[in-house]
Design a protein around this motif. Sequence first.
Motif, PDB file in Angstrom:
ATOM      1  N   ARG A 188      -5.595   2.267   1.615  1.00 13.32           N
ATOM      2  CA  ARG A 188      -6.895   1.955   2.206  1.00 13.32           C
ATOM      3  C   ARG A 188      -7.985   2.828   1.589  1.00 13.32           C
ATOM      4  O   ARG A 188      -9.075   2.351   1.258  1.00 13.32           O
ATOM      5  N   ASP A 189      -7.691   4.124   1.441  1.00 12.47           N
ATOM      6  CA  ASP A 189      -8.651   5.035   0.811  1.00 12.47           C
ATOM      7  C   ASP A 189      -8.873   4.655  -0.649  1.00 12.47           C
ATOM      8  O   ASP A 189     -10.001   4.709  -1.153  1.00 12.47           O
ATOM      9  N   ARG A 192     -11.169   1.609  -1.109  1.00 12.05           N
ATOM     10  CA  ARG A 192     -12.584   1.983  -0.928  1.00 12.05           C
ATOM     11  C   ARG A 192     -13.122   2.679  -2.174  1.00 12.05           C
ATOM     12  O   ARG A 192     -14.246   2.401  -2.618  1.00 12.05           O
TER      13      ARG A 192
END
Length: 229
Positions: A188-189, A192
């Motif tokens: 998820r990081d 981004r």
Amino acid sequence: MESGKLCVSAPVSRDRVVTRFPKWYTPEACLQLKDHWHVQVRNACQDRSARNVGHRLKISKVVVVGDLHVGKTCLINRFCKDVFDRDYKATIGVDFEIERFEISGIPYTLQIWDTAGQEKFKCIASAYYRGAQVIITVFDLADIRTLENTRQWLEDALRENEPNSSFVFLVGTKKDLLSAAECERTERDAVRLAAEMKAEFWSVSAKTGIDRGSTEQPQGRGPEGLACC
């Protein structure tokens, strides 16, 4: 042609003939769905008869950058040789591999430059960043600090190239060392960050050959495993 003889290059191996592209990890991290995706590449992929485009795209230089021990060399060895060596030695300066493909009927060659992750070799490696059509920034999915450091690696590589001249990929390695929950949090990081970098993101394991969130058998060198390197 030389002295009346026609020079014909060796045929591309079957597993380097690419007729379709692997599915992206997430649509928002996929370059080929972007409006700014390179016009020549888009046209070549859509038109197999575009031989004139193929000549201009005949050779691409790829540089692979990232911290020490994130798995850059293992990644390249899996992609180029379909092998995994747990006991490889750290790259000193730079090394490179050459891979020949046929993509949608168009001959294509990749020069893949493996750069050292040690600080003391940065000044040597940076000279090889120049002229890169592709920049692959690599991090260790099991070490979040290496993800944070990819910003600086990308900045260093972009500094040696003309603005907007390079495609950028963010690749997380050693996926086999994490649980599904741990991997999902880091990914998820990474997605981004990939959006900030305007990069396509891939999550892989050089050890197993499995990429993305797949539970399939290792993909190795085949066309469908192309983007997992």
